[in-house]
Design a protein around this motif. Structure first.
Motif, short mmCIF file in Angstrom:
data_model
loop_
_atom_site.label_atom_id
_atom_site.label_comp_id
_atom_site.label_asym_id
_atom_site.label_seq_id
_atom_site.Cartn_x
_atom_site.Cartn_y
_atom_site.Cartn_z
N ALA A 41 -18.32 -9.44 -15.92
CA ALA A 41 -17.37 -9.07 -16.98
C ALA A 41 -18.13 -8.58 -18.21
O ALA A 41 -19.27 -8.98 -18.46
N ASN A 42 -17.49 -7.74 -18.97
CA ASN A 42 -18.08 -7.22 -20.20
C ASN A 42 -17.89 -8.28 -21.29
O ASN A 42 -16.84 -8.35 -21.93
N VAL A 43 -18.88 -9.10 -21.48
CA VAL A 43 -18.80 -10.23 -22.40
C VAL A 43 -18.59 -9.76 -23.83
O VAL A 43 -17.81 -10.35 -24.59
N ARG A 44 -19.24 -8.69 -24.20
CA ARG A 44 -19.12 -8.17 -25.57
C ARG A 44 -17.67 -7.77 -25.87
O ARG A 44 -17.10 -8.16 -26.89
N ALA A 45 -17.07 -7.01 -24.97
CA ALA A 45 -15.67 -6.61 -25.17
C ALA A 45 -14.74 -7.82 -25.15
O ALA A 45 -13.79 -7.89 -25.93
N TRP A 46 -15.04 -8.78 -24.30
CA TRP A 46 -14.24 -10.01 -24.22
C TRP A 46 -14.29 -10.77 -25.55
O TRP A 46 -13.26 -11.21 -26.06
N GLN A 87 -5.29 0.98 -36.25
CA GLN A 87 -6.22 2.02 -36.68
C GLN A 87 -7.42 1.40 -37.39
O GLN A 87 -8.56 1.80 -37.17
N ARG A 88 -7.16 0.42 -38.26
CA ARG A 88 -8.24 -0.24 -38.99
C ARG A 88 -9.20 -0.93 -38.02
O ARG A 88 -10.41 -0.76 -38.10
N TRP A 89 -8.64 -1.68 -37.08
CA TRP A 89 -9.48 -2.41 -36.14
C TRP A 89 -10.27 -1.45 -35.26
O TRP A 89 -11.46 -1.64 -35.02
N ALA A 90 -9.61 -0.39 -34.76
CA ALA A 90 -10.29 0.58 -33.91
C ALA A 90 -11.41 1.28 -34.68
O ALA A 90 -12.51 1.47 -34.15
N PHE A 91 -11.14 1.67 -35.92
CA PHE A 91 -12.15 2.33 -36.75
C PHE A 91 -13.36 1.42 -36.95
O PHE A 91 -14.51 1.85 -36.78
N ILE A 92 -13.12 0.18 -37.30
CA ILE A 92 -14.23 -0.76 -37.54
C ILE A 92 -15.03 -0.98 -36.27
O ILE A 92 -16.26 -0.96 -36.29
N MET A 93 -14.35 -1.15 -35.13
CA MET A 93 -15.06 -1.37 -33.87
C MET A 93 -15.90 -0.15 -33.49
O MET A 93 -17.03 -0.30 -33.02
N ARG A 94 -15.36 1.04 -33.70
CA ARG A 94 -16.06 2.27 -33.28
C ARG A 94 -17.16 2.66 -34.26
O ARG A 94 -18.30 2.90 -33.87
N LYS A 95 -16.83 2.75 -35.53
CA LYS A 95 -17.77 3.31 -36.50
C LYS A 95 -18.75 2.30 -37.08
O LYS A 95 -19.83 2.68 -37.52
N MET A 96 -18.39 1.04 -37.09
CA MET A 96 -19.29 0.04 -37.68
C MET A 96 -20.00 -0.80 -36.62
O MET A 96 -21.08 -1.32 -36.87
N LEU A 133 -18.72 0.29 -30.65
CA LEU A 133 -18.13 0.02 -29.35
C LEU A 133 -17.63 1.33 -28.77
O LEU A 133 -17.22 2.23 -29.50
N ASP A 134 -17.65 1.44 -27.44
CA ASP A 134 -17.09 2.65 -26.85
C ASP A 134 -15.57 2.48 -26.73
O ASP A 134 -15.03 1.40 -26.91
N TYR A 135 -14.91 3.58 -26.44
CA TYR A 135 -13.45 3.58 -26.47
C TYR A 135 -12.84 2.65 -25.43
O TYR A 135 -11.78 2.07 -25.67
#
Length: 175
Positions: A53-58, A120-129, A132-134
């Motif tokens: 399993a992808n522990v990081r995503a989990w 949008q806020r959570w997705a932006f923070i996960m992606r740009k900061m 994380l991949d999509y």
């Protein structure tokens, strides 16, 4: 044996999860509490995690859900933080102009990000900061990879619109 493996998970991901929660909550004490709760819940469920399993995503999923619960319980925190950030920009008249401009820009960016819709806020923070991949973002937000991509795109568009002409080097009205 599972406890040793989980200690490795904590060692590998704790700092990143805490930084993520700090950016989401904007309060170190809340980030500390939520990151502790994230790893407590992860520890309780770790043995049931399938191999490979992808522990990081989990972990990001757990942290995201805890953050959502946190905001549901204390929705006024976001407005209070924005007000505090707004007041903090005028407190340093004797500092160098460059530092004052940088502080004002940081505060404006934080206000804009804080004002984004939740996904949008959570997705932006996960992606740009947190880079994380999509697919990982989609897993964390319980949406498709395409929806995660759309959330990041919409967040970036709103951020650009909100900051247009307001940051140093930007083009304010030229009339």
């Amino acid at each position: 044996m599972a406890e040793d493996a989980f200690e490795a998970v904590v060692g590998a991901h704790h700092a990143e999860i805490r930084r993520y929660l700090l950016r989401v909550t904007a309060r170190a004490s809340d980030a500390d509490d939520l990151s502790q709760e994230t790893f407590l819940r992860a520890f309780r469920a770790y043995r049931a995690l399938p191999p490979g399993a992808n522990v990081r995503a989990w972990l990001f999923t757990i942290a995201t859900n805890l953050g959502r619960n946190h905001f549901r319980a204390q929705s006024r925190r976001r407005r209070a933080y924005a007000a505090a950030a707004l007041q903090s920009t005028g407190d340093a008249p004797d500092r160098a102009d460059g530092q004052v401009l940088a502080d004002e820009a940081r505060a404006r960016i934080e206000r804009v990000i804080t004002g984004l819709p939740e996904k949008q806020r959570w997705a932006f923070i996960m992606r740009k900061m947190h880079e994380l991949d999509y697919s990982e973002i989609g897993t964390s937000l319980r949406c498709s990879e395409d929806s995660a991509r759309a959330h990041v795109f919409q967040a970036l568009r709103k951020i650009r619109r909100s900051l247009d002409g307001h940051l140093p080097g930007g083009t304010e009205s030229q009339s």
